[in-house]
Design an enzyme around this catalytic site. Structure first.
Site, PDB file in Angstrom:
ATOM      1  N   GLY A  14       0.833  -1.207   0.000  1.00 14.98           N
ATOM      2  CA  GLY A  14       0.000   0.000   0.000  1.00 14.98           C
ATOM      3  C   GLY A  14       0.861   1.248   0.000  1.00 14.98           C
ATOM      4  O   GLY A  14       0.478   2.296   0.546  1.00 14.98           O
ATOM      5  N   ALA A  15       2.029   1.154  -0.648  1.00 17.33           N
ATOM      6  CA  ALA A  15       3.003   2.251  -0.562  1.00 17.33           C
ATOM      7  C   ALA A  15       2.582   3.503  -1.316  1.00 17.33           C
ATOM      8  O   ALA A  15       3.135   4.580  -1.079  1.00 17.33           O
ATOM      9  CB  ALA A  15       4.350   1.773  -1.082  1.00 17.33           C
ATOM     10  N   GLY A  17      -0.510   4.556  -1.147  1.00 21.91           N
ATOM     11  CA  GLY A  17      -1.738   5.000  -0.470  1.00 21.91           C
ATOM     12  C   GLY A  17      -1.527   6.264   0.358  1.00 21.91           C
ATOM     13  O   GLY A  17      -0.409   6.763   0.511  1.00 21.91           O
ATOM     14  N   LEU A  19      -1.908   6.928   3.668  1.00 20.02           N
ATOM     15  CA  LEU A  19      -1.150   6.872   4.924  1.00 20.02           C
ATOM     16  C   LEU A  19       0.350   6.830   4.650  1.00 20.02           C
ATOM     17  O   LEU A  19       1.145   7.487   5.321  1.00 20.02           O
ATOM     18  CB  LEU A  19      -1.557   5.638   5.733  1.00 20.02           C
ATOM     19  CG  LEU A  19      -0.835   5.541   7.065  1.00 20.02           C
ATOM     20  CD1 LEU A  19      -1.443   6.519   8.070  1.00 20.02           C
ATOM     21  CD2 LEU A  19      -0.859   4.139   7.623  1.00 20.02           C
ATOM     22  N   ARG A  47      -0.274  -1.074  -6.426  1.00 16.24           N
ATOM     23  CA  ARG A  47      -0.903  -1.567  -7.658  1.00 16.24           C
ATOM     24  C   ARG A  47      -0.496  -0.733  -8.854  1.00 16.24           C
ATOM     25  O   ARG A  47      -0.666  -1.130  -9.992  1.00 16.24           O
ATOM     26  CB  ARG A  47      -2.427  -1.480  -7.516  1.00 16.24           C
ATOM     27  CG  ARG A  47      -2.996  -2.535  -6.629  1.00 16.24           C
ATOM     28  CD  ARG A  47      -4.448  -2.775  -7.003  1.00 16.24           C
ATOM     29  NE  ARG A  47      -5.073  -3.680  -6.057  1.00 16.24           N
ATOM     30  CZ  ARG A  47      -5.915  -3.298  -5.113  1.00 16.24           C
ATOM     31  NH1 ARG A  47      -6.254  -2.033  -4.994  1.00 16.24           N
ATOM     32  NH2 ARG A  47      -6.438  -4.177  -4.299  1.00 16.24           N
ATOM     33  N   HIS A 172      -1.124   4.050  16.257  1.00 13.19           N
ATOM     34  CA  HIS A 172      -0.080   5.080  16.301  1.00 13.19           C
ATOM     35  C   HIS A 172      -0.204   6.006  17.508  1.00 13.19           C
ATOM     36  O   HIS A 172       0.753   6.658  17.899  1.00 13.19           O
ATOM     37  CB  HIS A 172      -0.035   5.885  14.989  1.00 13.19           C
ATOM     38  CG  HIS A 172      -1.119   6.904  14.838  1.00 13.19           C
ATOM     39  ND1 HIS A 172      -2.385   6.592  14.421  1.00 13.19           N
ATOM     40  CD2 HIS A 172      -1.128   8.243  15.056  1.00 13.19           C
ATOM     41  CE1 HIS A 172      -3.119   7.689  14.382  1.00 13.19           C
ATOM     42  NE2 HIS A 172      -2.387   8.714  14.764  1.00 13.19           N
ATOM     43  N   ASP A 229     -13.490   3.661  14.369  1.00 13.77           N
ATOM     44  CA  ASP A 229     -12.305   4.365  13.865  1.00 13.77           C
ATOM     45  C   ASP A 229     -11.435   4.921  15.003  1.00 13.77           C
ATOM     46  O   ASP A 229     -10.217   4.948  14.890  1.00 13.77           O
ATOM     47  CB  ASP A 229     -12.762   5.516  12.952  1.00 13.77           C
ATOM     48  CG  ASP A 229     -11.589   6.198  12.259  1.00 13.77           C
ATOM     49  OD1 ASP A 229     -10.759   5.480  11.676  1.00 13.77           O
ATOM     50  OD2 ASP A 229     -11.505   7.445  12.316  1.00 13.77           O
ATOM     51  N   HIS A 234      -7.697   3.980  19.561  1.00 14.55           N
ATOM     52  CA  HIS A 234      -6.957   5.095  20.159  1.00 14.55           C
ATOM     53  C   HIS A 234      -7.484   5.477  21.550  1.00 14.55           C
ATOM     54  O   HIS A 234      -6.724   5.633  22.500  1.00 14.55           O
ATOM     55  CB  HIS A 234      -7.028   6.334  19.261  1.00 14.55           C
ATOM     56  CG  HIS A 234      -6.540   6.102  17.857  1.00 14.55           C
ATOM     57  ND1 HIS A 234      -5.541   5.231  17.545  1.00 14.55           N
ATOM     58  CD2 HIS A 234      -6.919   6.654  16.669  1.00 14.55           C
ATOM     59  CE1 HIS A 234      -5.309   5.248  16.240  1.00 14.55           C
ATOM     60  NE2 HIS A 234      -6.146   6.106  15.688  1.00 14.55           N
TER      61      HIS A 234
HETATM   62  C1  BG6 Z   1      -6.701   7.526  12.483  1.00  9.32           C
HETATM   63  C2  BG6 Z   1      -8.147   7.608  12.103  1.00  9.32           C
HETATM   64  O1  BG6 Z   1      -6.407   6.290  13.059  1.00  9.32           O
HETATM   65  O2  BG6 Z   1      -6.415   8.569  13.418  1.00  9.32           O
HETATM   66  C3  BG6 Z   1      -8.446   8.958  11.495  1.00  9.32           C
HETATM   67  O3  BG6 Z   1      -8.439   6.579  11.161  1.00  9.32           O
HETATM   68  C4  BG6 Z   1      -8.042  10.064  12.436  1.00  9.32           C
HETATM   69  O4  BG6 Z   1      -9.829   9.070  11.174  1.00  9.32           O
HETATM   70  C5  BG6 Z   1      -6.606   9.874  12.900  1.00  9.32           C
HETATM   71  O5  BG6 Z   1      -8.141  11.279  11.737  1.00  9.32           O
HETATM   72  C6  BG6 Z   1      -6.253  10.860  13.990  1.00  9.32           C
HETATM   73  O6  BG6 Z   1      -4.878  10.759  14.277  1.00  9.32           O
HETATM   74  P1  BG6 Z   1      -4.071  12.001  14.847  1.00  9.32           P
HETATM   75  O7  BG6 Z   1      -2.718  11.466  15.126  1.00  9.32           O
HETATM   76  O8  BG6 Z   1      -4.081  13.055  13.776  1.00  9.32           O
HETATM   77  O9  BG6 Z   1      -4.795  12.465  16.073  1.00  9.32           O
END
Ligand code: BG6
Length: 463
Positions: A14-15, A17, A19, A47, A172, A229, A234
């Site tokens: 997915g390079a 893409g 993200l 792709r 993350h 999401d 998170h």
């Molecule tokens: C992602 C979500 O995991 O985190 C996004 O899929 C969201 O919808 C993003 O915008 C927020 O991350 P951060 O680091 O900008 O707060």
């Protein structure tokens, strides 16, 4: 195809893409600048029909890699090869095998930065050409599954090809400096640790709001919504760090054990409908990829409790949403009010608060009362602040660096995902049966009902 050979190979599926463009490649460049990629080369898979040189030209033209020194950038780009692959067809992985035969990297790390429908075909493709060796690792971007059932099925599939210690599930947020600081603050200070319980804490508020809407991610987001999401991953990670017991050491296993325990002890209110608020911003259905009939929540707020010895009875409020007035990520820990017997007899004393600021700036503030200058019985609230001025590594740089080192601490263990989905499945079910999906204006603070959620308990959001 270049002839270089290093010990480690990072293969990014997915390079091309979103993200990868926004986060992964810039993070890798920052690791390169810190000499952390000396023994690592990168294979970008997508792709799009690029040759390696064309992909490098594309990276230059997108100016993803910002540097004053063109030489540095070229040195980094030289580390990258590109391979076009039909990622969803496990029988089409011959070109990857050929690439590997021409290279001699010993440790291969696969990073799946792709929609989750591609997780199984990619794992099959890797196994099909025998690259799931004992020294390989595989990392999955979130979300891992879309409910408990699909996550369990996915996990069963993946663990046929890789063992748990080879699997890295990414969140993350855990790589953010201040989020990691929550544990240090709690367990490195004898001033705060003893009061971190239901005798002293009144409530905890966790906020992660964004000003951006769904942008070009409508097709994904409309199936996810704020609960899947943001909350399942998170927000629950942040909640776990703010409420867990101290791990007996700072090893990955000990930290994960405590996180899972706390997620397992989460309780939603019996009258769930009165403890949740869902909203959708006006104009959401006009975004690309969103059907007119969509009832997806772009805003979610909820109240829950950690049902354990330390925190039973302390409400934890979460809120997250898109297209709001600003980007704001923070944790507010509010302490019980002191009786105003000695000071501020007419007015209430302000609460003590601890705030972990995660975005837009990073830091920790402690709010306390001091005597008003020249007064005897009157106080005012002041703050002591630590502002993280040093620009730490971007969360993704930290995540990638730990991944290459094989350190699991900042990744999500399967049992945490499993426990999180159990709760989020409940919430999704509740949302689907919830008669009310509040509409809110873009750029606002979300539906008014989010205030009622706290007012019912005699509290308010601390902004
Ligand atoms: C992602 C979500 O995991 O985190 C996004 O899929 C969201 O919808 C993003 O915008 C927020 O991350 P951060 O680091 O900008 O707060």
């Amino acid at each position: 195809m270049s002839e270089k050979s290093t010990n480690n190979l990072l293969v990014i599926f997915g390079a091309t893409g979103d993200l990868s463009k926004r986060k992964l490649l810039p993070a890798l460049y920052s690791l390169y600048e810190q000499d952390a990629l000396e023994h690592t080369s990168i294979l970008a898979i997508g792709r799009k029909p690029f040759r390696s040189e064309e992909f490098r030209t594309y990276l230059r033209s997108e100016s993803l890699i910002k540097t004053e020194y063109a030489d540095d950038r070229d040195g980094f780009l030289e580390k990258i090869d590109y391979l076009e692959l039909p990622m969803n067809d496990p029988d089409g992985y011959g070109p990857l095998r050929t690439f590997m035969q021409a290279h001699r990297e010993k440790n291969i790390t696969f990073y799946l930065s792709v929609p989750q429908e591609l997780f199984e075909p990619i794992v099959s493709g890797i196994a099909h050409i025998g690259l799931n060796t004992a020294s390989s690792k595989v990392a999955f971007e979130k979300p891992f599954g879309s409910d408990l059932e699909s996550a369990t099925k996915l996990n069963a599939f993946v663990t046929q090809a890789f063992s748990e210690d080879q699997i890295f599930r990414i969140d993350h947020y855990v790589g953010k400096e201040t989020i990691q600081n929550i544990l240090a603050f709690r367990f490195a200070n004898s001033l705060f640790e003893p009061v971190w319980n239901n005798h002293y804490i009144d409530n905890i508020q966790i906020t992660a709001t964004e000003s951006l809407g769904v942008e070009n991610r409508g097709a994904y987001y409309d199936h996810a919504g704020a609960l899947r999401d943001m909350v399942q991953n998170h927000l629950f990670q942040v909640l776990a760090l703010a409420t867990m017991e101290p791990p007996h050491t700072l090893t990955s296993t000990a930290i994960h054990d405590e996180k899972v325990k706390v997620i397992r002890s989460l309780r939603l209110g019996k009258d769930l409908l009165s403890h949740v608020v869902f909203g959708q911003y006006a104009g959401y259905k006009d975004e690309a990829g969103i059907p007119e009939s969509s009832r997806t929540e772009t805003f979610a707020a909820l109240r829950l409790e950690v049902h354990n010895w330390r925190l039973k009875g302390v409400p934890i409020y979460l809120r997250t949403g898109k297209a709001l007035s600003g980007k704001k990520t923070k944790v507010v820990v509010e302490f019980r009010k002191n009786a105003s017997i000695l000071y501020n007899e007419q007015d209430e004393l302000d609460r003590n608060r601890i705030i972990f600021e995660i975005s837009p700036y990073e830091g920790i503030s402690v709010g306390f009362n001091v005597k008003e200058y020249g007064e005897t019985k009157k106080t005012r609230a002041v703050w002591s602040e630590f502002i993280q001025t040093k620009e730490g590594p971007e969360a993704y740089a930290r995540i990638l660096s730990d991944l290459l080192l094989g350190d699991h601490t900042l990744f999500t263990r399967w049992d945490m995902i499993e426990e999180s989905w159990k709760i989020v499945d409940h919430l999704v079910h509740c949302k689907e049966n919830c008669p009310i999906l509040h509409s809110y204006e873009k750029g606002s603070d979300g539906p008014e009902a989010v205030n009622t959620l706290l007012e019912m308990d005699g509290r308010e959001w601390y902004e």
